[in-house]
Design an enzyme around this catalytic site. Structure first.
Site, PDB file in Angstrom:
ATOM      1  CD  GLN A  78      -3.045   0.821   0.315  1.00  0.00           C
ATOM      2  OE1 GLN A  78      -3.458  -0.298   0.078  1.00  0.00           O
ATOM      3  NE2 GLN A  78      -3.526   1.881  -0.270  1.00  0.00           N
ATOM      4  CG  PHE A  79       1.882   3.686  -3.639  1.00  0.00           C
ATOM      5  CD1 PHE A  79       1.957   5.052  -3.862  1.00  0.00           C
ATOM      6  CD2 PHE A  79       0.946   2.946  -4.350  1.00  0.00           C
ATOM      7  CE1 PHE A  79       1.111   5.676  -4.780  1.00  0.00           C
ATOM      8  CE2 PHE A  79       0.108   3.546  -5.262  1.00  0.00           C
ATOM      9  CZ  PHE A  79       0.183   4.920  -5.476  1.00  0.00           C
ATOM     10  CB  THR A  80      -2.036   5.303  -0.955  1.00  0.00           C
ATOM     11  OG1 THR A  80      -2.664   4.208  -0.286  1.00  0.00           O
ATOM     12  CG2 THR A  80      -2.150   5.145  -2.456  1.00  0.00           C
TER      13      THR A  80
END
Length: 149
Positions: A78-80
């Site tokens: 989950q890069f966000t």
């Protein structure tokens, strides 16, 4: 590294209509990696996640860990989680690690958890995923390997 930990009674991730990971009781993890992370961050968070005492014992107190209950992990990249929303209306993702680096650390996290005997199911790194879960409690925690807030 940042991890959103959600205690669940079940969780599932689907990519392009195919289930890539599914668990019963345990944690759904949203895992974000930043470019400054090291393997020490991975080791710290694996230990923290599998030993978090947030499952109820026979007295109803949050006293048991994932290892104690034989629970599973559903691990989602989950890069966000490294989206900075302090300015403007569009998140800045400059603190998120580049994909090759992030995937290496994400996979290392999963392998280290497996080496402790934990069942680890995953999504597909970089893919659009549909994540379903039943949050038990609800219990949701934010873990970080470095104190940034």
């Amino acid at each position: 590294m940042r991890i959103v930990v959600q205690r669940v009674s079940r969780g599932k991730v689907t990519v392009d209509g195919q289930v890539t990971g599914e668990i019963g009781r345990g944690f759904v993890l949203l895992i974000g990696v930043t470019h400054e992370d090291t393997m020490q961050d991975v080791d710290y968070l694996v230990d923290k996640v599998v030993n978090l005492r947030v499952f109820e014992d026979e007295a109803g107190k949050m006293n048991l860990s994932l290892l104690d209950i034989g629970g599973a992990l559903l691990s989602i990249s989950q890069f966000t989680l490294y989206g900075d929303c302090r300015k403007g209306r569009r998140p800045n993702f400059m603190d998120a690690a580049k994909p090759d680096f992030a995937n290496q650390y994400y996979e290392s996290f999963n392998e280290k958890a497996r080496s402790l005997g934990v069942q680890v199911e995953t999504g597909v790194f970089g893919a659009m995923m549909d994540v379903e879960l039943v949050n038990d409690g609800p219990v949701t925690l934010l873990l970080e390997s470095k104190r940034t807030f």
